[in-house]
Design a protein around this motif. Sequence first.
Motif, PDB file in Angstrom:
ATOM      1  N   ALA A 196      11.454 -11.082   2.874  1.00  0.00           N
ATOM      2  CA  ALA A 196      11.085 -11.535   1.530  1.00  0.00           C
ATOM      3  C   ALA A 196      12.129 -11.095   0.513  1.00  0.00           C
ATOM      4  O   ALA A 196      12.491 -11.860  -0.393  1.00  0.00           O
ATOM      5  CB  ALA A 196       9.709 -10.989   1.157  1.00  0.00           C
ATOM      6  N   GLU A 197      12.616  -9.883   0.679  1.00  0.00           N
ATOM      7  CA  GLU A 197      13.570  -9.343  -0.281  1.00  0.00           C
ATOM      8  C   GLU A 197      15.004  -9.798   0.000  1.00  0.00           C
ATOM      9  O   GLU A 197      15.737 -10.156  -0.924  1.00  0.00           O
ATOM     10  CB  GLU A 197      13.491  -7.816  -0.290  1.00  0.00           C
ATOM     11  CG  GLU A 197      12.139  -7.299  -0.770  1.00  0.00           C
ATOM     12  CD  GLU A 197      12.017  -5.780  -0.703  1.00  0.00           C
ATOM     13  OE1 GLU A 197      13.016  -5.113  -0.346  1.00  0.00           O
ATOM     14  OE2 GLU A 197      10.929  -5.258  -1.011  1.00  0.00           O
ATOM     15  N   PHE A 198      15.414  -9.782   1.267  1.00  0.00           N
ATOM     16  CA  PHE A 198      16.796 -10.101   1.609  1.00  0.00           C
ATOM     17  C   PHE A 198      17.022 -11.607   1.781  1.00  0.00           C
ATOM     18  O   PHE A 198      17.950 -12.174   1.211  1.00  0.00           O
ATOM     19  CB  PHE A 198      17.209  -9.401   2.907  1.00  0.00           C
ATOM     20  CG  PHE A 198      17.082  -7.908   2.884  1.00  0.00           C
ATOM     21  CD1 PHE A 198      17.175  -7.186   1.707  1.00  0.00           C
ATOM     22  CD2 PHE A 198      16.861  -7.202   4.061  1.00  0.00           C
ATOM     23  CE1 PHE A 198      17.066  -5.805   1.687  1.00  0.00           C
ATOM     24  CE2 PHE A 198      16.752  -5.825   4.061  1.00  0.00           C
ATOM     25  CZ  PHE A 198      16.845  -5.122   2.867  1.00  0.00           C
TER      26      PHE A 198
ATOM     27  N   LEU B 257      -1.994  -1.541   1.976  1.00  0.00           N
ATOM     28  CA  LEU B 257      -0.599  -1.943   1.814  1.00  0.00           C
ATOM     29  C   LEU B 257      -0.465  -3.359   1.264  1.00  0.00           C
ATOM     30  O   LEU B 257       0.480  -3.661   0.529  1.00  0.00           O
ATOM     31  CB  LEU B 257       0.129  -1.834   3.153  1.00  0.00           C
ATOM     32  CG  LEU B 257       0.335  -0.406   3.678  1.00  0.00           C
ATOM     33  CD1 LEU B 257       0.742  -0.434   5.138  1.00  0.00           C
ATOM     34  CD2 LEU B 257       1.373   0.327   2.835  1.00  0.00           C
ATOM     35  N   LEU B 258      -1.402  -4.230   1.625  1.00  0.00           N
ATOM     36  CA  LEU B 258      -1.299  -5.639   1.253  1.00  0.00           C
ATOM     37  C   LEU B 258      -2.092  -6.000   0.000  1.00  0.00           C
ATOM     38  O   LEU B 258      -1.862  -7.063  -0.578  1.00  0.00           O
ATOM     39  CB  LEU B 258      -1.773  -6.521   2.408  1.00  0.00           C
ATOM     40  CG  LEU B 258      -0.980  -6.389   3.706  1.00  0.00           C
ATOM     41  CD1 LEU B 258      -1.638  -7.203   4.811  1.00  0.00           C
ATOM     42  CD2 LEU B 258       0.469  -6.828   3.508  1.00  0.00           C
TER      43      LEU B 258
ATOM     44  N   GLY C 212       4.512 -17.124   3.898  1.00  0.00           N
ATOM     45  CA  GLY C 212       3.783 -17.785   2.825  1.00  0.00           C
ATOM     46  C   GLY C 212       2.636 -16.947   2.323  1.00  0.00           C
ATOM     47  O   GLY C 212       2.146 -17.128   1.218  1.00  0.00           O
ATOM     48  N   VAL C 213       2.175 -15.998   3.144  1.00  0.00           N
ATOM     49  CA  VAL C 213       1.057 -15.127   2.757  1.00  0.00           C
ATOM     50  C   VAL C 213       1.502 -13.664   2.725  1.00  0.00           C
ATOM     51  O   VAL C 213       1.449 -13.002   1.695  1.00  0.00           O
ATOM     52  CB  VAL C 213      -0.137 -15.302   3.724  1.00  0.00           C
ATOM     53  CG1 VAL C 213      -1.249 -14.317   3.386  1.00  0.00           C
ATOM     54  CG2 VAL C 213      -0.668 -16.736   3.656  1.00  0.00           C
ATOM     55  N   LEU C 214       1.959 -13.158   3.848  1.00  0.00           N
ATOM     56  CA  LEU C 214       2.255 -11.729   3.932  1.00  0.00           C
ATOM     57  C   LEU C 214       3.461 -11.318   3.085  1.00  0.00           C
ATOM     58  O   LEU C 214       3.499 -10.208   2.557  1.00  0.00           O
ATOM     59  CB  LEU C 214       2.463 -11.322   5.383  1.00  0.00           C
ATOM     60  CG  LEU C 214       1.175 -11.363   6.213  1.00  0.00           C
ATOM     61  CD1 LEU C 214       1.471 -11.215   7.691  1.00  0.00           C
ATOM     62  CD2 LEU C 214       0.213 -10.279   5.769  1.00  0.00           C
TER      63      LEU C 214
ATOM     64  N   ALA D 242       5.086  -4.555  11.925  1.00  0.00           N
ATOM     65  CA  ALA D 242       5.922  -5.753  11.768  1.00  0.00           C
ATOM     66  C   ALA D 242       6.071  -6.147  10.307  1.00  0.00           C
ATOM     67  O   ALA D 242       7.004  -6.869   9.942  1.00  0.00           O
ATOM     68  CB  ALA D 242       5.326  -6.910  12.568  1.00  0.00           C
ATOM     69  N   LEU D 243       5.157  -5.678   9.451  1.00  0.00           N
ATOM     70  CA  LEU D 243       5.231  -5.996   8.027  1.00  0.00           C
ATOM     71  C   LEU D 243       6.522  -5.497   7.398  1.00  0.00           C
ATOM     72  O   LEU D 243       6.971  -6.030   6.373  1.00  0.00           O
ATOM     73  CB  LEU D 243       4.031  -5.397   7.287  1.00  0.00           C
ATOM     74  CG  LEU D 243       2.659  -5.992   7.633  1.00  0.00           C
ATOM     75  CD1 LEU D 243       1.546  -5.163   7.001  1.00  0.00           C
ATOM     76  CD2 LEU D 243       2.577  -7.439   7.165  1.00  0.00           C
TER      77      LEU D 243
END
Length: 560
Positions: free
Chosen positions: A221-223, A31-32, A248-250, A213-214
């Motif tokens: 990140a999107e909203f 996924l990442l 900053g990463v996920l 939790a992702l």
Amino acid sequence: MPTTTQSQDPFDRVRELASRYSDERASAAYLLCDRHPAGNLAYRVVGADLEATDLTYGDLRTASERLASALADLGVSPGDRVATLTGKSVEYLVTLMAIWRLGAVHVPLFTAFAPAAIALRLAGSAAKVVVCDENQQAKLAPSAEIPADASWQVITTAPEHLVPPTALRFAELLAAKNPGLPAASLGGDAPLIHIYTSGTTGRPKGVVVPIKALAGFQAYAEFGLGLRSDDVFWCAADPGWAYGLYFGVLASFTTGIPSLLLQGGFDAEATYEVLSRYQVTNLAAAPTVYRSLRAAPVAAPRILKLRCASSAGEPLTPEVNEWAVGALGVPVHDHYGQTEAGMLVNNHHHPALKRPLKDGSMGIPMPGWEVRVLRQLEDAPAPDGEIGRVAVEVPRSPLAWFTGYLNDPEKSAEKFAGAGRWYLTGDVGWKDEGGYFHFSSRDDDVIIMAGYRIGPFEVESVLATHPVVRECAVIAVPDDIRGEVLEAFVVLRSDVKPSTNIVQDLQQWVKVGYAAHAYPRNVHFIESLPKTPSGKVQRFVLRQKRREELAATKCNSDPQ
């Protein structure tokens, strides 16, 4: 160029993300990393000389497969803890993905930690391995805090001639293995991160973050951040802490949008150069960064490409945006969240959620979270305008994932009310009639003076707008008549000297700008405010200092 998700209904998007990351076959590494095109830029790591090293998703996959194979040979299995004590680097990113590729759990360690704080987290998480930088090695050497028979294996990124006898060298482990190790698929409930709260109000508590939790991290990140496919994103927060790691990463890994990592500490001139040289369009940073830029004797570049600027970690005081619009070309959007949840309430950048900014407001709840203000003495929603406990209604929040602190049932129980219906953030605030939320204080920071409930943030917000004030913090001290009174600790601008006139001027500033009853009875001028390593003001340190001073004064004045 908006992405397709920016035209999608936000609540439909929440359901889609929740389903993706909760799937019983969910694989963190897939996924990442692995699902993104191999040639796409994942990160641009900017060195102290401001030159960059690019890392594509293909590079990241290959290197993390090699390191994951090496970690497996060291006995690391799914669920085992692997810690990082490193700065922002390519090796750091490769280590994270290798941990998750194995199904192991990442334990972040902030590089400013002393050995005692490091030992507490390594022992508490039962970490099998810790990966460190050359300049962090000494903290892991046997000492009064670090046992000589420590159970964790140290891997260092140091050059060969500087590797301690008991440590393994990162580069050699990587070179000795072949890529191709399959990514673990453990499902959305599997642990991803084992992080510790910052400990501003007590001993740090362990929080285990699951893969599911992702969904909330990508939604933010999107909203909240409003990330688009054409953005260049830079989160200046340190990934040793929740916001820097989660977003900053996920945030980058979940969206596949290229991001920057800047090595080294804060410097105003370097910050402006990075924004300009790498054409950053989307910036997130703590309020301290924006305040420091505002106070620095360095002008912002005349041409910046910033489209969005965001702030989190502490409430954003109004003077920042008075400066930001002129200096950065955009206002800064304040966002609110917690280690135990991610982000909950935001001044969103997403076009479907964007609203006019209100001074002192942290915005509106993010889709996927039902956030309320509860009355102080009952588990029922407070009317608009009434200060109460900021809480999340768990059954109506599909992005909620926190169930309690690791091995701490007493502290876990304190976070929930109403038979588990409400998650209590521990913060005090209020909601206005327009639906905007306003932060008032931590539960233990609230001030009650002559029957008035006063949040220190409101007073600090006014004080911070005074031209001589660089930073400030407000606390309560005991008072025989009023119960408590306010006192302010003020860091002045470097060209201003303390004086009685300034004290009186600041008191009048609060009376006029906030409320006559809420002015600070005493103003103390100090060189700097006590803060956690992540930059949060530690008001409890100031309170303790004043209590000791007042106790000593009372003792000296009592008749013998």
